[in-house]
Design an enzyme around this catalytic site. Sequence first.
Site, PDB file in Angstrom:
ATOM      1  N   SER A 117      -7.054  -1.969 -10.637  1.00 40.03           N
ATOM      2  CA  SER A 117      -6.510  -0.687 -10.393  1.00 40.03           C
ATOM      3  C   SER A 117      -6.136   0.213 -11.434  1.00 40.03           C
ATOM      4  CB  SER A 117      -5.093  -0.624  -9.484  1.00 40.03           C
ATOM      5  OG  SER A 117      -4.289   0.433  -9.359  1.00 40.03           O
ATOM      6  N   LEU A 139     -10.084   4.509 -10.283  1.00 34.91           N
ATOM      7  CA  LEU A 139      -9.578   5.853 -11.113  1.00 34.91           C
ATOM      8  C   LEU A 139      -8.941   6.521 -10.369  1.00 34.91           C
ATOM      9  CD1 LEU A 139      -9.742   7.370 -13.994  1.00 34.91           C
ATOM     10  CD2 LEU A 139     -11.599   8.416 -12.703  1.00 34.91           C
ATOM     11  N   TYR A 140      -7.762   7.027 -10.682  1.00 34.48           N
ATOM     12  CA  TYR A 140      -7.013   8.222 -10.210  1.00 34.48           C
ATOM     13  C   TYR A 140      -7.222   9.239 -11.260  1.00 34.48           C
ATOM     14  CZ  TYR A 140      -4.303   5.619  -6.349  1.00 34.48           C
ATOM     15  OH  TYR A 140      -4.430   4.934  -5.396  1.00 34.48           O
ATOM     16  N   THR A 166     -11.474   6.777  -6.334  1.00 35.17           N
ATOM     17  CA  THR A 166     -10.418   6.936  -5.031  1.00 35.17           C
ATOM     18  C   THR A 166      -9.899   8.421  -4.747  1.00 35.17           C
ATOM     19  OG1 THR A 166      -9.233   4.829  -5.623  1.00 35.17           O
ATOM     20  CG2 THR A 166      -8.272   6.243  -3.912  1.00 35.17           C
ATOM     21  N   LYS A 239     -14.496   5.795  -3.014  1.00 33.50           N
ATOM     22  CA  LYS A 239     -13.499   4.808  -2.068  1.00 33.50           C
ATOM     23  C   LYS A 239     -12.464   5.518  -0.967  1.00 33.50           C
ATOM     24  CE  LYS A 239      -9.978   1.281  -2.449  1.00 33.50           C
ATOM     25  NZ  LYS A 239      -8.598   1.822  -2.396  1.00 33.50           N
ATOM     26  N   SER A 261     -12.495   3.252   3.283  1.00 33.98           N
ATOM     27  CA  SER A 261     -11.364   2.639   3.350  1.00 33.98           C
ATOM     28  C   SER A 261     -10.507   3.863   3.868  1.00 33.98           C
ATOM     29  CB  SER A 261     -11.142   2.511   1.862  1.00 33.98           C
ATOM     30  OG  SER A 261      -9.769   2.134   1.313  1.00 33.98           O
ATOM     31  N   HIS A 263      -7.493   3.282   2.532  1.00 38.25           N
ATOM     32  CA  HIS A 263      -6.250   3.064   1.548  1.00 38.25           C
ATOM     33  C   HIS A 263      -5.230   1.870   2.021  1.00 38.25           C
ATOM     34  CE1 HIS A 263      -4.936   4.794  -2.369  1.00 38.25           C
ATOM     35  NE2 HIS A 263      -4.011   3.721  -2.296  1.00 38.25           N
ATOM     36  N   ARG A 266      -2.348   3.254   3.842  1.00 38.35           N
ATOM     37  CA  ARG A 266      -1.097   3.803   3.234  1.00 38.35           C
ATOM     38  C   ARG A 266      -1.039   5.341   2.894  1.00 38.35           C
ATOM     39  NH1 ARG A 266       0.971  -0.822   0.373  1.00 38.35           N
ATOM     40  NH2 ARG A 266       1.420   0.213  -1.481  1.00 38.35           N
ATOM     41  N   VAL A 297      -8.856  -6.814   6.568  1.00 43.11           N
ATOM     42  CA  VAL A 297      -9.671  -8.066   6.609  1.00 43.11           C
ATOM     43  C   VAL A 297      -8.768  -9.352   6.385  1.00 43.11           C
ATOM     44  CG1 VAL A 297     -11.527  -9.409   5.273  1.00 43.11           C
ATOM     45  CG2 VAL A 297     -11.730  -7.151   5.802  1.00 43.11           C
ATOM     46  N   GLY A 317      -7.192  -6.510  -0.170  1.00 41.73           N
ATOM     47  CA  GLY A 317      -6.140  -6.058  -0.821  1.00 41.73           C
ATOM     48  C   GLY A 317      -4.987  -6.944  -0.694  1.00 41.73           C
TER      49      GLY A 317
HETATM   50  C1  LIG Z   1       0.161  -2.711  -2.722  1.00 41.55           C
HETATM   51  C2  LIG Z   1      -1.017  -2.099  -2.710  1.00 41.55           C
HETATM   52  C3  LIG Z   1      -1.506  -1.266  -3.723  1.00 41.55           C
HETATM   53  C4  LIG Z   1      -2.645  -0.489  -3.862  1.00 41.55           C
HETATM   54  N1  LIG Z   1      -2.930   0.284  -4.833  1.00 41.55           N
HETATM   55  C5  LIG Z   1      -4.004   1.041  -4.908  1.00 41.55           C
HETATM   56  C6  LIG Z   1      -4.624   1.476  -6.323  1.00 41.55           C
HETATM   57  O1  LIG Z   1      -3.906   1.493  -7.035  1.00 41.55           O
HETATM   58  N2  LIG Z   1      -5.934   2.295  -5.963  1.00 41.55           N
HETATM   59  C7  LIG Z   1      -6.587   2.016  -4.772  1.00 41.55           C
HETATM   60  O2  LIG Z   1      -7.603   2.964  -4.955  1.00 41.55           O
HETATM   61  N3  LIG Z   1      -6.153   1.637  -3.647  1.00 41.55           N
HETATM   62  C8  LIG Z   1      -4.859   1.036  -3.671  1.00 41.55           C
HETATM   63  N4  LIG Z   1      -4.486   0.197  -2.497  1.00 41.55           N
HETATM   64  C9  LIG Z   1      -5.540   0.080  -1.514  1.00 41.55           C
HETATM   65  C10 LIG Z   1      -6.505  -0.937  -1.648  1.00 41.55           C
HETATM   66  O3  LIG Z   1      -7.434  -0.715  -2.642  1.00 41.55           O
HETATM   67  C11 LIG Z   1      -7.243  -1.163  -0.255  1.00 41.55           C
HETATM   68  O4  LIG Z   1      -7.717   0.049  -0.032  1.00 41.55           O
HETATM   69  C12 LIG Z   1      -6.385  -1.957   0.773  1.00 41.55           C
HETATM   70  O5  LIG Z   1      -5.414  -2.561   0.424  1.00 41.55           O
HETATM   71  C13 LIG Z   1      -7.318  -2.523   1.887  1.00 41.55           C
HETATM   72  O6  LIG Z   1      -6.529  -2.900   2.931  1.00 41.55           O
HETATM   73  P1  LIG Z   1      -5.798  -4.386   3.052  1.00 41.55           P
HETATM   74  O7  LIG Z   1      -4.551  -4.602   2.038  1.00 41.55           O
HETATM   75  O8  LIG Z   1      -5.351  -4.460   4.605  1.00 41.55           O
HETATM   76  O9  LIG Z   1      -6.943  -5.364   2.654  1.00 41.55           O
HETATM   77  C14 LIG Z   1      -3.554  -0.645  -2.643  1.00 41.55           C
HETATM   78  C15 LIG Z   1      -2.836  -1.305  -1.438  1.00 41.55           C
HETATM   79  C16 LIG Z   1      -1.831  -2.010  -1.628  1.00 41.55           C
HETATM   80  C17 LIG Z   1      -1.746  -2.928  -0.301  1.00 41.55           C
HETATM   81  C1  LIG Z   2      -0.669   7.243  -9.485  1.00 37.86           C
HETATM   82  C2  LIG Z   2      -0.361   7.301  -8.180  1.00 37.86           C
HETATM   83  C3  LIG Z   2       0.660   6.050  -7.681  1.00 37.86           C
HETATM   84  C4  LIG Z   2      -0.723   5.132  -6.930  1.00 37.86           C
HETATM   85  C5  LIG Z   2       0.121   4.015  -6.259  1.00 37.86           C
HETATM   86  C6  LIG Z   2      -0.543   2.838  -6.298  1.00 37.86           C
HETATM   87  C7  LIG Z   2      -1.391   2.989  -4.798  1.00 37.86           C
HETATM   88  O1  LIG Z   2      -2.286   3.478  -4.632  1.00 37.86           O
HETATM   89  C8  LIG Z   2      -0.814   2.479  -3.780  1.00 37.86           C
HETATM   90  O2  LIG Z   2      -1.326   2.474  -2.446  1.00 37.86           O
HETATM   91  O3  LIG Z   2       0.295   1.995  -3.699  1.00 37.86           O
END
Ligand SMILES: Cc1cc2nc3c(=O)[nH]c(=O)nc-3n(C[C@H](O)[C@H](O)[C@H](O)COP(=O)(O)O)c2cc1C
Ligand SMILES: CCCCCCC(=O)C(=O)O
Length: 374
Positions: A117, A139-140, A166, A239, A261, A263, A266, A297, A317
Amino acid sequence: MSRRRFREMENNLPVNIHEYQELAKKALPKMHYDYINGGAEDEHTLRDNIAAYGRILLRPRVLVDVSNINMSTSLLGYDMPSPIIVAPTGSHKLANPEGEVATARAAASCNSIMVLSFSSSCRIEEVASSCSAIRFYQLYVFKNRDVSATLVRRAESHGFKAIVLTVDTPMLGRREADIRNKMVAPPNENLEGLMSFDDLDSTDGSKLEKYARDTLDPSLSWKDVEWLKSITSLPILLKGIVTAEDARKAVEVRAAGVIVSNHGARQLDYAPATISALEEVVKAVAGAVPVLVDGGVRRGTDVLKALALGARAVMVGRPVLFGLAARGEAGAKHVIEMLNRELELAMALCGCRSVAEVTRDRVLTEGDRLRALL
Ligand SMILES: Cc1cc2nc3c(=O)[nH]c(=O)nc-3n(C[C@H](O)[C@H](O)[C@H](O)COP(=O)(O)O)c2cc1C
Ligand SMILES: CCCCCCC(=O)C(=O)O
């Protein structure tokens, strides 16, 4: 460690992801567990990401010689022993003090690709030198493009093989547990010297949300994929796509892959469960690029369902973070191994000897059942 103690530990190892989740909940401070586990707003999509897998049934074929199961596949030319990849998740030091270095080692020991990440709590260089494995970099895009460009260049020069852009996060989703807990993320050491975050303390609510509001570029649009291409020669996967329209655009801008996805639910609540959106995207992409999926999953059977609906690979994740929180590197590794073993068994019991044999006719979706009634 004595042999007896080792056997005790072995006997008490979690047997599935749900048990790892329970252990993680016990191990972590509430703020950190809520951050990892939580979703946006009513958490409708969070529940449905998992429930939608439960609504898909399997159609096993029998009397197939399954004494050898081959789960191997490839992505962007890289061979993988199984189609399970570690999704990018931020701030692994919230789960374990070793952070992403432990996760990277766990993934490497399973020969699984890890997507690091942008919000990693360990430095890119530290993760790269911790073990050798194929890794991608997520990447963000920040308002200050130079910050994002610098991190892309660092990832590229440290051997990361692809950029995962993302595209579902122009702003951070409303995560109410984080607001209540006044969530603070550990510092992103990769940003040291690149930017400062002086006024986060003044925020009454999720400090992560404030940080995201200050930094993320909400003007990011399709033309910026060209910008990204101009600063890296790495293949770019997008993504956060859940519609056929955007999947077609991703192919038009010559993305190297599409990741279905939401995310991990979230971001936009009431976005579709990803497994429900997968087939639409796969059809739209029509084989032009590989399609991956993540979200919900938790079982090998989920992976098999995703493969049957056209995914080249799945990303996980939270399960990896639960493993990391419960038992550090060993826990993260065990989670990946467990999912691999479950997938192997699911393939055998469905009569599939290779991922190529995990075909569309092995699943019965809600849509299939509705169409059968017409
Ligand atoms: C704690 C947490 C942090 C995450 N941080 C990022 C991130 O930094 N960048 C990103 O593209 N997705 C982030 N995600 C989303 C994950 O890449 C992914 O899409 C997601 O966790 C998949 O669902 P799952 O947790 O049910 O497997 C985050 C998810 C979680 C739970
Ligand atoms: C730079 C923005 C914060 C992102 C935090 C990480 C993330 O994607 C998440 O779901 O939490």
